[in-house]
Design a protein around this motif. Structure first.
Motif, PDB file in Angstrom:
ATOM      1  N   VAL A 266       0.857  -1.189   0.000  1.00  0.00           N
ATOM      2  CA  VAL A 266       0.000   0.000   0.000  1.00  0.00           C
ATOM      3  C   VAL A 266       0.890   1.235   0.000  1.00  0.00           C
ATOM      4  N   GLU A 267       0.701   2.082  -1.018  1.00  0.00           N
ATOM      5  CA  GLU A 267       1.557   3.242  -1.207  1.00  0.00           C
ATOM      6  C   GLU A 267       0.728   4.474  -1.521  1.00  0.00           C
ATOM      7  N   GLU A 268       1.366   5.640  -1.377  1.00  0.00           N
ATOM      8  CA  GLU A 268       0.777   6.894  -1.839  1.00  0.00           C
ATOM      9  C   GLU A 268       1.257   7.139  -3.264  1.00  0.00           C
ATOM     10  N   ILE A 269       0.305   7.234  -4.201  1.00  0.00           N
ATOM     11  CA  ILE A 269       0.650   7.526  -5.593  1.00  0.00           C
ATOM     12  C   ILE A 269      -0.189   8.712  -6.055  1.00  0.00           C
ATOM     13  N   ASP A 270       0.124   9.245  -7.220  1.00  0.00           N
ATOM     14  CA  ASP A 270      -0.601  10.411  -7.724  1.00  0.00           C
ATOM     15  C   ASP A 270      -2.041  10.053  -8.078  1.00  0.00           C
ATOM     16  N   GLN A 271      -2.950  10.933  -7.689  1.00  0.00           N
ATOM     17  CA  GLN A 271      -4.344  10.746  -8.086  1.00  0.00           C
ATOM     18  C   GLN A 271      -4.480  11.101  -9.559  1.00  0.00           C
ATOM     19  N   PRO A 272      -5.161  10.236 -10.359  1.00  0.00           N
ATOM     20  CA  PRO A 272      -5.255  10.496 -11.796  1.00  0.00           C
ATOM     21  C   PRO A 272      -6.234  11.622 -12.123  1.00  0.00           C
ATOM     22  N   THR A 273      -6.083  12.156 -13.322  1.00  0.00           N
ATOM     23  CA  THR A 273      -7.007  13.138 -13.883  1.00  0.00           C
ATOM     24  C   THR A 273      -7.675  12.506 -15.098  1.00  0.00           C
ATOM     25  N   PRO A 274      -8.991  12.574 -15.207  1.00  0.00           N
ATOM     26  CA  PRO A 274      -9.649  11.917 -16.345  1.00  0.00           C
ATOM     27  C   PRO A 274      -9.341  12.609 -17.663  1.00  0.00           C
ATOM     28  N   GLY A 275      -8.996  11.811 -18.658  1.00  0.00           N
ATOM     29  CA  GLY A 275      -8.776  12.345 -19.991  1.00  0.00           C
ATOM     30  C   GLY A 275     -10.056  12.306 -20.797  1.00  0.00           C
ATOM     31  N   ALA A 276      -9.949  12.586 -22.081  1.00  0.00           N
ATOM     32  CA  ALA A 276     -11.123  12.566 -22.960  1.00  0.00           C
ATOM     33  C   ALA A 276     -11.727  11.166 -22.968  1.00  0.00           C
ATOM     34  N   GLY A 277     -13.046  11.101 -22.763  1.00  0.00           N
ATOM     35  CA  GLY A 277     -13.744   9.828 -22.761  1.00  0.00           C
ATOM     36  C   GLY A 277     -13.622   9.039 -21.473  1.00  0.00           C
ATOM     37  N   GLN A 278     -12.980   9.633 -20.462  1.00  0.00           N
ATOM     38  CA  GLN A 278     -12.772   8.926 -19.203  1.00  0.00           C
ATOM     39  C   GLN A 278     -13.607   9.519 -18.065  1.00  0.00           C
ATOM     40  N   VAL A 279     -13.820   8.676 -17.061  1.00  0.00           N
ATOM     41  CA  VAL A 279     -14.535   9.066 -15.850  1.00  0.00           C
ATOM     42  C   VAL A 279     -13.616   8.812 -14.662  1.00  0.00           C
ATOM     43  N   LEU A 280     -13.497   9.785 -13.786  1.00  0.00           N
ATOM     44  CA  LEU A 280     -12.748   9.589 -12.538  1.00  0.00           C
ATOM     45  C   LEU A 280     -13.710   9.035 -11.506  1.00  0.00           C
ATOM     46  N   VAL A 281     -13.425   7.831 -11.020  1.00  0.00           N
ATOM     47  CA  VAL A 281     -14.291   7.159 -10.060  1.00  0.00           C
ATOM     48  C   VAL A 281     -13.617   7.125  -8.697  1.00  0.00           C
ATOM     49  N   ARG A 282     -14.341   7.584  -7.679  1.00  0.00           N
ATOM     50  CA  ARG A 282     -13.886   7.360  -6.302  1.00  0.00           C
ATOM     51  C   ARG A 282     -14.341   5.965  -5.924  1.00  0.00           C
ATOM     52  N   ILE A 283     -13.401   5.074  -5.765  1.00  0.00           N
ATOM     53  CA  ILE A 283     -13.722   3.660  -5.602  1.00  0.00           C
ATOM     54  C   ILE A 283     -14.118   3.360  -4.156  1.00  0.00           C
ATOM     55  N   VAL A 284     -15.255   2.693  -4.015  1.00  0.00           N
ATOM     56  CA  VAL A 284     -15.747   2.306  -2.694  1.00  0.00           C
ATOM     57  C   VAL A 284     -15.427   0.841  -2.412  1.00  0.00           C
ATOM     58  N   ALA A 285     -15.551  -0.001  -3.426  1.00  0.00           N
ATOM     59  CA  ALA A 285     -15.334  -1.433  -3.226  1.00  0.00           C
ATOM     60  C   ALA A 285     -14.713  -2.045  -4.479  1.00  0.00           C
ATOM     61  N   SER A 286     -13.889  -3.080  -4.242  1.00  0.00           N
ATOM     62  CA  SER A 286     -13.206  -3.790  -5.330  1.00  0.00           C
ATOM     63  C   SER A 286     -13.276  -5.278  -5.048  1.00  0.00           C
ATOM     64  N   ALA A 287     -13.753  -6.056  -6.017  1.00  0.00           N
ATOM     65  CA  ALA A 287     -13.826  -7.502  -5.829  1.00  0.00           C
ATOM     66  C   ALA A 287     -12.478  -8.149  -6.140  1.00  0.00           C
ATOM     67  N   VAL A 288     -12.236  -9.297  -5.513  1.00  0.00           N
ATOM     68  CA  VAL A 288     -11.035 -10.081  -5.805  1.00  0.00           C
ATOM     69  C   VAL A 288     -11.458 -11.344  -6.549  1.00  0.00           C
ATOM     70  N   ASN A 289     -10.906 -11.527  -7.736  1.00  0.00           N
ATOM     71  CA  ASN A 289     -11.197 -12.690  -8.563  1.00  0.00           C
ATOM     72  C   ASN A 289      -9.985 -13.616  -8.607  1.00  0.00           C
ATOM     73  N   PRO A 290     -10.196 -14.902  -8.933  1.00  0.00           N
ATOM     74  CA  PRO A 290      -9.041 -15.788  -9.092  1.00  0.00           C
ATOM     75  C   PRO A 290      -7.996 -15.236 -10.055  1.00  0.00           C
ATOM     76  N   LEU A 291      -8.431 -14.529 -11.102  1.00  0.00           N
ATOM     77  CA  LEU A 291      -7.473 -13.956 -12.040  1.00  0.00           C
ATOM     78  C   LEU A 291      -6.574 -12.937 -11.350  1.00  0.00           C
ATOM     79  N   ASP A 292      -7.102 -12.161 -10.405  1.00  0.00           N
ATOM     80  CA  ASP A 292      -6.275 -11.196  -9.688  1.00  0.00           C
ATOM     81  C   ASP A 292      -5.120 -11.888  -8.977  1.00  0.00           C
ATOM     82  N   THR A 293      -5.413 -13.019  -8.359  1.00  0.00           N
ATOM     83  CA  THR A 293      -4.366 -13.737  -7.617  1.00  0.00           C
ATOM     84  C   THR A 293      -3.354 -14.350  -8.578  1.00  0.00           C
ATOM     85  N   LYS A 294      -3.803 -14.788  -9.737  1.00  0.00           N
ATOM     86  CA  LYS A 294      -2.876 -15.340 -10.730  1.00  0.00           C
ATOM     87  C   LYS A 294      -1.970 -14.254 -11.294  1.00  0.00           C
ATOM     88  N   ILE A 295      -2.536 -13.066 -11.538  1.00  0.00           N
ATOM     89  CA  ILE A 295      -1.720 -11.943 -12.007  1.00  0.00           C
ATOM     90  C   ILE A 295      -0.652 -11.605 -10.973  1.00  0.00           C
TER      91      ILE A 295
END
Length: 328
Positions: A15-44
Protein backbone atom coordinates in the motif's frame (compact mmCIF):
# COMPACT_ATOMS: atom_id res chain seq x y z
CA UNK A 1 -4.11 8.71 -3.04
CA UNK A 2 -3.59 5.28 -1.48
CA UNK A 3 -3.29 2.22 -3.69
CA UNK A 4 -2.19 -1.41 -3.45
CA UNK A 5 0.73 -1.72 -5.87
CA UNK A 6 2.32 -4.80 -7.42
CA UNK A 7 6.06 -4.05 -7.47
CA UNK A 8 7.13 -7.46 -8.76
CA UNK A 9 5.40 -10.72 -9.53
CA UNK A 10 4.95 -13.27 -6.74
CA UNK A 11 5.49 -10.62 -4.08
CA UNK A 12 2.86 -9.09 -1.77
CA UNK A 13 1.02 -5.99 -2.89
CA UNK A 14 2.23 -2.90 -1.03
CA UNK A 15 0.00 0.00 0.00
CA UNK A 16 1.56 3.24 -1.21
CA UNK A 17 0.78 6.89 -1.84
CA UNK A 18 0.65 7.53 -5.59
CA UNK A 19 -0.60 10.41 -7.72
CA UNK A 20 -4.34 10.75 -8.09
CA UNK A 21 -5.25 10.50 -11.80
CA UNK A 22 -7.01 13.14 -13.88
CA UNK A 23 -9.65 11.92 -16.34
CA UNK A 24 -8.78 12.34 -19.99
CA UNK A 25 -11.12 12.57 -22.96
CA UNK A 26 -13.74 9.83 -22.76
CA UNK A 27 -12.77 8.93 -19.20
CA UNK A 28 -14.53 9.07 -15.85
CA UNK A 29 -12.75 9.59 -12.54
CA UNK A 30 -14.29 7.16 -10.06
CA UNK A 31 -13.89 7.36 -6.30
CA UNK A 32 -13.72 3.66 -5.60
CA UNK A 33 -15.75 2.31 -2.69
CA UNK A 34 -15.33 -1.43 -3.23
CA UNK A 35 -13.21 -3.79 -5.33
CA UNK A 36 -13.83 -7.50 -5.83
CA UNK A 37 -11.03 -10.08 -5.80
CA UNK A 38 -11.20 -12.69 -8.56
CA UNK A 39 -9.04 -15.79 -9.09
CA UNK A 40 -7.47 -13.96 -12.04
CA UNK A 41 -6.28 -11.20 -9.69
CA UNK A 42 -4.37 -13.74 -7.62
CA UNK A 43 -2.88 -15.34 -10.73
CA UNK A 44 -1.72 -11.94 -12.01
CA UNK A 45 -0.10 -11.17 -8.65
CA UNK A 46 1.67 -14.54 -8.73
CA UNK A 47 2.95 -13.96 -12.28
CA UNK A 48 0.84 -16.78 -13.72
CA UNK A 49 -1.37 -14.82 -16.14
CA UNK A 50 0.68 -13.67 -19.12
CA UNK A 51 -2.55 -13.25 -21.11
CA UNK A 52 -3.54 -10.35 -18.82
CA UNK A 53 -0.55 -8.32 -20.05
CA UNK A 54 0.42 -6.73 -16.75
CA UNK A 55 3.86 -5.18 -16.23
CA UNK A 56 4.87 -4.12 -12.68
CA UNK A 57 4.67 -1.68 -11.11
CA UNK A 58 0.91 -1.83 -11.47
CA UNK A 59 -2.28 -1.30 -9.53
CA UNK A 60 -4.33 -4.49 -9.68
CA UNK A 61 -8.08 -5.03 -9.32
CA UNK A 62 -10.56 -5.81 -12.10
CA UNK A 63 -14.00 -5.03 -10.66
CA UNK A 64 -15.13 -1.82 -9.01
CA UNK A 65 -18.10 0.04 -7.60
CA UNK A 66 -17.93 3.67 -6.64
CA UNK A 67 -19.01 7.25 -7.23
CA UNK A 68 -18.18 9.51 -10.16
CA UNK A 69 -15.89 12.28 -8.95
CA UNK A 70 -15.28 14.02 -12.29
CA UNK A 71 -15.70 13.44 -16.02
CA UNK A 72 -13.37 14.15 -18.90
CA UNK A 73 -14.17 15.78 -22.20
CA UNK A 74 -16.60 13.99 -24.52
CA UNK A 75 -18.29 12.12 -21.65
CA UNK A 76 -22.05 12.67 -21.72
CA UNK A 77 -23.55 9.66 -19.95
CA UNK A 78 -22.23 10.29 -16.45
CA UNK A 79 -22.02 13.18 -14.00
CA UNK A 80 -20.33 13.72 -10.63
CA UNK A 81 -22.26 11.94 -7.90
CA UNK A 82 -23.46 9.03 -10.06
CA UNK A 83 -23.01 5.60 -8.49
CA UNK A 84 -21.35 3.29 -11.02
CA UNK A 85 -19.86 -0.17 -11.40
CA UNK A 86 -17.72 -1.89 -13.98
CA UNK A 87 -14.94 -4.21 -15.10
CA UNK A 88 -12.50 -1.43 -15.74
CA UNK A 89 -8.82 -2.15 -15.14
CA UNK A 90 -6.04 -4.19 -13.62
CA UNK A 91 -4.92 -5.64 -16.99
CA UNK A 92 -3.18 -4.42 -20.13
CA UNK A 93 -1.85 -1.25 -18.52
CA UNK A 94 -5.28 -0.07 -17.35
CA UNK A 95 -5.23 1.18 -13.73
CA UNK A 96 -6.86 -1.26 -11.33
CA UNK A 97 -9.50 -0.84 -8.65
CA UNK A 98 -7.34 -1.42 -5.55
CA UNK A 99 -6.93 2.33 -5.24
CA UNK A 100 -8.94 5.23 -3.90
CA UNK A 101 -9.47 6.63 -7.43
CA UNK A 102 -9.23 5.41 -11.01
CA UNK A 103 -9.64 7.18 -14.35
CA UNK A 104 -11.52 4.66 -16.49
CA UNK A 105 -12.98 4.46 -19.97
CA UNK A 106 -16.60 5.57 -19.68
CA UNK A 107 -17.64 2.85 -22.12
CA UNK A 108 -16.78 0.19 -19.53
CA UNK A 109 -19.08 1.66 -16.86
CA UNK A 110 -22.78 1.53 -16.06
CA UNK A 111 -24.99 2.92 -13.33
CA UNK A 112 -24.89 0.74 -10.24
CA UNK A 113 -28.02 -1.34 -9.59
CA UNK A 114 -30.06 0.70 -7.14
CA UNK A 115 -31.07 -2.32 -5.08
CA UNK A 116 -27.52 -3.52 -4.45
CA UNK A 117 -24.91 -2.25 -2.02
CA UNK A 118 -21.55 -1.04 -3.29
CA UNK A 119 -20.00 -4.30 -2.12
CA UNK A 120 -22.56 -6.37 -3.99
CA UNK A 121 -22.21 -4.28 -7.13
CA UNK A 122 -18.41 -4.63 -7.08
CA UNK A 123 -18.80 -8.42 -7.01
CA UNK A 124 -20.76 -8.56 -10.28
CA UNK A 125 -18.96 -7.16 -13.35
CA UNK A 126 -16.45 -9.88 -14.33
CA UNK A 127 -18.81 -12.72 -13.42
CA UNK A 128 -21.82 -11.11 -15.07
CA UNK A 129 -20.08 -10.09 -18.30
CA UNK A 130 -18.45 -13.53 -18.66
CA UNK A 131 -21.79 -15.24 -18.10
CA UNK A 132 -23.67 -12.94 -20.48
CA UNK A 133 -21.12 -13.33 -23.27
CA UNK A 134 -21.34 -17.11 -22.96
CA UNK A 135 -25.05 -17.64 -22.40
CA UNK A 136 -26.56 -14.77 -24.37
CA UNK A 137 -24.01 -13.66 -26.97
CA UNK A 138 -22.58 -17.06 -27.91
CA UNK A 139 -25.24 -19.64 -27.00
CA UNK A 140 -28.41 -17.54 -27.43
CA UNK A 141 -30.10 -18.96 -24.33
CA UNK A 142 -33.89 -18.99 -24.54
CA UNK A 143 -36.91 -20.14 -22.52
CA UNK A 144 -37.38 -23.86 -22.05
CA UNK A 145 -33.80 -24.90 -22.72
CA UNK A 146 -31.91 -27.13 -20.31
CA UNK A 147 -28.72 -25.42 -19.20
CA UNK A 148 -25.92 -27.05 -17.23
CA UNK A 149 -23.52 -24.77 -15.35
CA UNK A 150 -20.31 -26.39 -14.14
CA UNK A 151 -19.07 -24.94 -10.86
CA UNK A 152 -22.51 -23.55 -10.07
CA UNK A 153 -21.63 -22.29 -6.58
CA UNK A 154 -18.49 -20.48 -7.76
CA UNK A 155 -17.97 -16.78 -8.36
CA UNK A 156 -18.90 -16.89 -12.05
CA UNK A 157 -21.13 -19.96 -11.90
CA UNK A 158 -23.60 -18.66 -9.32
CA UNK A 159 -24.17 -15.54 -11.41
CA UNK A 160 -24.48 -17.54 -14.63
CA UNK A 161 -27.12 -19.89 -13.31
CA UNK A 162 -29.21 -16.93 -12.13
CA UNK A 163 -28.85 -15.29 -15.54
CA UNK A 164 -29.93 -18.50 -17.31
CA UNK A 165 -33.00 -18.73 -15.09
CA UNK A 166 -33.85 -15.08 -15.72
CA UNK A 167 -33.83 -15.92 -19.43
CA UNK A 168 -36.34 -18.70 -18.86
CA UNK A 169 -34.06 -21.74 -18.92
CA UNK A 170 -34.29 -24.84 -16.74
CA UNK A 171 -30.96 -24.83 -14.91
CA UNK A 172 -28.77 -27.58 -13.48
CA UNK A 173 -25.39 -27.08 -11.85
CA UNK A 174 -22.50 -29.31 -10.84
CA UNK A 175 -20.60 -29.05 -7.57
CA UNK A 176 -19.41 -31.09 -4.64
CA UNK A 177 -21.69 -32.13 -1.76
CA UNK A 178 -21.03 -28.87 0.11
CA UNK A 179 -22.19 -26.84 -2.89
CA UNK A 180 -25.63 -28.43 -3.16
CA UNK A 181 -27.39 -26.14 -0.62
CA UNK A 182 -26.05 -23.03 -2.37
CA UNK A 183 -27.12 -24.28 -5.81
CA UNK A 184 -30.57 -25.24 -4.52
CA UNK A 185 -31.00 -21.88 -2.78
CA UNK A 186 -30.43 -20.19 -6.15
CA UNK A 187 -33.16 -22.26 -7.79
CA UNK A 188 -31.06 -24.72 -9.80
CA UNK A 189 -30.91 -28.52 -9.62
CA UNK A 190 -27.62 -29.64 -8.01
CA UNK A 191 -25.56 -32.45 -9.52
CA UNK A 192 -22.88 -34.02 -7.33
CA UNK A 193 -20.07 -34.65 -9.80
CA UNK A 194 -18.11 -36.60 -7.17
CA UNK A 195 -20.68 -39.40 -7.02
CA UNK A 196 -22.49 -39.20 -10.37
CA UNK A 197 -20.96 -40.01 -13.75
CA UNK A 198 -21.56 -37.88 -16.83
CA UNK A 199 -23.60 -40.68 -18.40
CA UNK A 200 -25.74 -40.99 -15.27
CA UNK A 201 -26.66 -37.33 -14.95
CA UNK A 202 -27.24 -36.91 -18.68
CA UNK A 203 -29.63 -39.86 -18.60
CA UNK A 204 -31.35 -38.74 -15.40
CA UNK A 205 -31.95 -35.13 -16.35
CA UNK A 206 -32.22 -35.17 -20.13
CA UNK A 207 -33.29 -38.72 -20.96
CA UNK A 208 -29.93 -39.25 -22.62
CA UNK A 209 -30.39 -36.37 -25.08
CA UNK A 210 -27.88 -34.04 -23.49
CA UNK A 211 -28.11 -30.42 -22.30
CA UNK A 212 -28.95 -27.63 -24.72
CA UNK A 213 -26.23 -25.36 -23.30
CA UNK A 214 -23.30 -26.23 -21.06
CA UNK A 215 -21.29 -23.49 -19.37
CA UNK A 216 -17.83 -24.58 -18.25
CA UNK A 217 -16.34 -22.52 -15.43
CA UNK A 218 -13.83 -25.18 -14.37
CA UNK A 219 -11.79 -26.25 -17.40
CA UNK A 220 -9.61 -29.32 -17.84
CA UNK A 221 -11.46 -32.62 -17.53
CA UNK A 222 -14.71 -30.73 -16.92
CA UNK A 223 -14.54 -29.23 -20.40
CA UNK A 224 -14.01 -32.72 -21.81
CA UNK A 225 -17.05 -33.91 -19.86
CA UNK A 226 -19.04 -31.05 -21.36
CA UNK A 227 -18.33 -32.29 -24.87
CA UNK A 228 -19.85 -35.65 -23.91
CA UNK A 229 -22.90 -34.20 -22.16
CA UNK A 230 -24.14 -31.65 -24.69
CA UNK A 231 -27.29 -32.24 -26.73
CA UNK A 232 -26.97 -34.01 -30.05
CA UNK A 233 -27.26 -31.76 -33.13
CA UNK A 234 -28.28 -28.55 -31.38
CA UNK A 235 -26.20 -28.35 -28.20
CA UNK A 236 -23.63 -25.65 -27.48
CA UNK A 237 -20.71 -25.61 -25.03
CA UNK A 238 -19.19 -22.33 -23.85
CA UNK A 239 -16.06 -22.00 -21.74
CA UNK A 240 -13.87 -19.24 -20.37
CA UNK A 241 -11.22 -21.78 -19.36
CA UNK A 242 -10.08 -23.56 -22.50
CA UNK A 243 -6.56 -24.26 -21.23
CA UNK A 244 -4.95 -27.60 -22.02
CA UNK A 245 -5.32 -30.10 -24.83
CA UNK A 246 -8.80 -31.35 -25.61
CA UNK A 247 -10.17 -33.91 -28.06
CA UNK A 248 -13.01 -32.46 -30.11
CA UNK A 249 -14.22 -35.84 -31.37
CA UNK A 250 -16.90 -36.30 -28.64
CA UNK A 251 -18.32 -32.87 -29.53
CA UNK A 252 -18.14 -33.51 -33.28
CA UNK A 253 -19.79 -36.93 -32.96
CA UNK A 254 -22.77 -35.23 -31.31
CA UNK A 255 -22.97 -32.59 -34.04
CA UNK A 256 -22.69 -29.90 -31.36
CA UNK A 257 -20.76 -26.61 -31.21
CA UNK A 258 -18.28 -24.80 -28.96
CA UNK A 259 -17.45 -21.16 -28.20
CA UNK A 260 -14.70 -19.65 -26.13
CA UNK A 261 -15.19 -16.55 -23.99
CA UNK A 262 -12.30 -14.14 -23.33
CA UNK A 263 -13.83 -11.40 -21.21
CA UNK A 264 -10.67 -9.28 -21.08
CA UNK A 265 -10.47 -8.77 -24.85
CA UNK A 266 -12.18 -5.33 -25.06
CA UNK A 267 -9.98 -4.07 -22.22
CA UNK A 268 -6.79 -5.35 -23.85
CA UNK A 269 -7.59 -4.27 -27.42
CA UNK A 270 -9.87 -1.24 -26.94
CA UNK A 271 -12.40 -2.81 -29.31
CA UNK A 272 -15.94 -3.62 -28.19
CA UNK A 273 -15.83 -1.76 -24.89
CA UNK A 274 -19.30 -0.33 -25.46
CA UNK A 275 -20.72 -3.83 -25.26
CA UNK A 276 -19.38 -4.27 -21.73
CA UNK A 277 -21.28 -1.18 -20.66
CA UNK A 278 -24.40 -2.43 -22.45
CA UNK A 279 -24.20 -5.78 -20.67
CA UNK A 280 -23.84 -4.14 -17.27
CA UNK A 281 -26.92 -2.00 -17.92
CA UNK A 282 -28.91 -5.16 -18.67
CA UNK A 283 -27.50 -6.86 -15.57
CA UNK A 284 -28.53 -3.84 -13.47
CA UNK A 285 -32.10 -4.24 -14.72
CA UNK A 286 -32.12 -7.90 -13.69
CA UNK A 287 -30.64 -7.10 -10.30
CA UNK A 288 -33.17 -4.34 -9.65
CA UNK A 289 -35.96 -6.73 -10.66
CA UNK A 290 -34.74 -9.20 -8.02
CA UNK A 291 -33.63 -11.79 -10.59
CA UNK A 292 -29.92 -11.65 -9.85
CA UNK A 293 -27.91 -11.09 -6.69
CA UNK A 294 -24.27 -11.91 -5.93
CA UNK A 295 -23.35 -14.09 -2.98
CA UNK A 296 -20.67 -12.46 -0.82
CA UNK A 297 -18.19 -13.97 1.58
CA UNK A 298 -18.98 -12.57 5.04
CA UNK A 299 -15.37 -11.58 5.79
CA UNK A 300 -14.32 -7.94 5.37
CA UNK A 301 -11.02 -6.62 4.01
CA UNK A 302 -9.40 -3.24 3.36
CA UNK A 303 -6.43 -2.10 1.26
CA UNK A 304 -4.23 -2.81 4.28
CA UNK A 305 -5.41 -6.44 4.44
CA UNK A 306 -5.72 -7.06 0.70
CA UNK A 307 -3.24 -9.93 0.74
CA UNK A 308 -5.46 -11.76 3.22
CA UNK A 309 -8.26 -11.41 0.67
CA UNK A 310 -5.98 -12.71 -2.08
CA UNK A 311 -5.01 -15.75 0.00
CA UNK A 312 -8.65 -16.57 0.68
CA UNK A 313 -9.41 -16.59 -3.03
CA UNK A 314 -6.20 -18.37 -4.06
CA UNK A 315 -6.83 -21.18 -1.58
CA UNK A 316 -10.37 -21.67 -2.91
CA UNK A 317 -12.02 -21.49 0.50
CA UNK A 318 -14.12 -18.35 0.08
CA UNK A 319 -17.85 -18.74 0.70
CA UNK A 320 -18.94 -16.34 -2.01
CA UNK A 321 -17.29 -13.41 -3.72
CA UNK A 322 -14.51 -11.69 -1.78
CA UNK A 323 -14.72 -7.89 -1.71
CA UNK A 324 -12.22 -5.29 -0.49
CA UNK A 325 -13.62 -2.14 1.13
CA UNK A 326 -11.56 0.67 -0.39
CA UNK A 327 -13.53 3.52 1.20
CA UNK A 328 -16.29 3.91 3.80
Amino acid sequence: MRAAVLREFDSPLTVEEIDQPTPGAGQVLVRIVASAVNPLDTKIQAGQAAHARVQPPAVLGLDLAGVVAAVGEEVTGFAPGDEVYGLCGGVGGLPGSLAEYAAVDARLLARKPGGLSMREAAALPLAAITSWEGLVDRAGVRPGQKVLVHGGAGGVGHVGLQLAQAKGAEVYATGGPASAPVIESLGAVPIDYTSTSVEEYVERHTGGEGFDIIVDNVGGATLDASFAAVRTYHGHVVSALGWGTHALAPLSFRGATYSGVFTLLPMLTGRGREHHGDILREIAKLADAGALRPRLDRRRFTLDTVMDAHRLVAEGIAEGKVVVDVAD
